[in-house]
Design an enzyme around this catalytic site. Structure first.
Site, PDB file in Angstrom:
ATOM      1  N   VAL A  30      62.452  23.947   2.386  1.00  0.00           N
ATOM      2  CA  VAL A  30      62.205  24.498   1.040  1.00  0.00           C
ATOM      3  C   VAL A  30      63.102  23.823   0.014  1.00  0.00           C
ATOM      4  O   VAL A  30      62.681  23.499  -1.107  1.00  0.00           O
ATOM      5  CB  VAL A  30      62.414  26.032   1.046  1.00  0.00           C
ATOM      6  CG1 VAL A  30      62.363  26.585  -0.374  1.00  0.00           C
ATOM      7  CG2 VAL A  30      61.370  26.703   1.918  1.00  0.00           C
ATOM      8  N   ALA A  31      64.368  23.602   0.358  1.00  0.00           N
ATOM      9  CA  ALA A  31      65.315  22.973  -0.566  1.00  0.00           C
ATOM     10  C   ALA A  31      64.931  21.533  -0.886  1.00  0.00           C
ATOM     11  O   ALA A  31      65.227  21.016  -1.963  1.00  0.00           O
ATOM     12  CB  ALA A  31      66.715  23.020   0.045  1.00  0.00           C
ATOM     13  N   GLU A  76      63.248  18.224  -4.804  1.00  0.00           N
ATOM     14  CA  GLU A  76      63.772  16.867  -4.907  1.00  0.00           C
ATOM     15  C   GLU A  76      62.693  15.827  -4.605  1.00  0.00           C
ATOM     16  O   GLU A  76      62.637  14.776  -5.225  1.00  0.00           O
ATOM     17  CB  GLU A  76      64.954  16.683  -3.935  1.00  0.00           C
ATOM     18  CG  GLU A  76      66.140  17.603  -4.213  1.00  0.00           C
ATOM     19  CD  GLU A  76      66.734  17.381  -5.581  1.00  0.00           C
ATOM     20  OE1 GLU A  76      66.733  16.227  -6.047  1.00  0.00           O
ATOM     21  OE2 GLU A  76      67.186  18.362  -6.207  1.00  0.00           O
ATOM     22  N   ASP A 104      33.621   5.663 -28.637  1.00  0.00           N
ATOM     23  CA  ASP A 104      33.183   4.978 -29.847  1.00  0.00           C
ATOM     24  C   ASP A 104      32.143   3.935 -29.466  1.00  0.00           C
ATOM     25  O   ASP A 104      32.431   3.013 -28.709  1.00  0.00           O
ATOM     26  CB  ASP A 104      34.388   4.311 -30.512  1.00  0.00           C
ATOM     27  CG  ASP A 104      33.991   3.567 -31.773  1.00  0.00           C
ATOM     28  OD1 ASP A 104      32.881   3.799 -32.265  1.00  0.00           O
ATOM     29  OD2 ASP A 104      34.799   2.766 -32.257  1.00  0.00           O
TER      30      ASP A 104
END
Length: 252
Positions: free
Chosen positions: A25-26, A30, A72
């Site tokens: 999880v940590a 990162e 365009d």
């Protein structure tokens, strides 16, 4: 890897499980930017293979949520050239042989910033140039018109007014004012209309008829311009919209 190593070192199952999950999880915050960048780069590479180049990577994500893409077409699907295809007066669409056609084109060419050079090549904005070309094809040269009716003043086109007005001096000393622009604006500034050589008061019924003609032409995807004029006995003392663009004669 941490979980397996923990088992080999005889750490408690629950403790090593929680440690492994916590590390996973940590690591996510990162590693997320790198993963997103890599995925976007892969997406850009795949799009590039299909000849779609993206300058900013986040645009790929935005493009994925797009329902409608507007592009365009000028210069891509068209040649950026306008052409006069239909003329109408206060009574409706005109035939190609109508005498009023030349008058409408004459006034449209006078109130115009396009230039006809020595080789009869027209230089200017596409819409304005188309009027000058149509006049030239009908035997009306803008240079000859300006010699006959020299321009003495001008109110340039303004996106708020949606109109352009020029003032020309006539040989008899009077002044000729020509205005062209958006029909929904210009028609409301007309007090009269030109009808088979006569100037007739513009009734609300006739005004509605003109607006219907404008609507029909717009429904055909035509760019519709209105031309009107008036004659002044003397040079206008103020070159303003209120002074020049009022009590006009609707031409077509």
């Amino acid at each position: 890897i941490i979980f397996v190593l923990g088992l080999f070192r005889n750490i408690e199952l629950f403790e090593i499980f929680m440690t492994s999950v916590s590390l996973a999880v940590a690591a996510i915050p990162e590693g997320l930017p790198a993963i997103v960048t890599i995925m976007l780069a892969i997406g850009v590479q795949r799009m590039a293979d299909k000849k779609a180049i993206i300058r900013k990577l986040p645009a790929v994500e935005t493009l994925g949520s797009a329902n409608i893409i507007c592009s365009d077409k000028t210069g891509t699907l068209t040649q950026n050239k306008m052409k006069v295809v239909e003329l109408a007066d206060a009574n409706g669409k005109l035939s190609s042989t109508s005498n009023i056609n030349n008058l409408i084109l004459k006034y449209g060419a006078l109130c115009n910033d396009s230039i006809v050079n020595e080789n009869n090549k027209i230089l200017g904005e596409p819409t304005e140039s188309s009027i000058v070309v149509a006049a030239l094809n009908s035997g009306i040269n803008k240079n000859d018109l300006e010699k006959e009716l020299p321009k003495v003043s001008e109110l340039p086109f303004d996106s708020k007014r949606k109109l352009m007005t020029t003032v020309h001096k006539k040989a008899n000393g009077k002044y000729f004012v020509v205005t062209k622009g958006a029909p929904d604006i210009l028609v409301n500034k007309c007090k009269y209309y030109f009808d088979n050589g006569k100037v007739v008061p513009l009734s609300s019924l006739k005004r509605e008829e003109i607006n219907k003609t404008n609507y029909k032409m717009a429904q055909k995807a035509l760019r519709v311009l209105c031309v009107a004029y008036k004659v002044l006995d003397s040079k206008p003392y103020k070159i303003t919209s209120d002074n020049l663009e009022s009590e006009l004669v609707f031409m077509g």
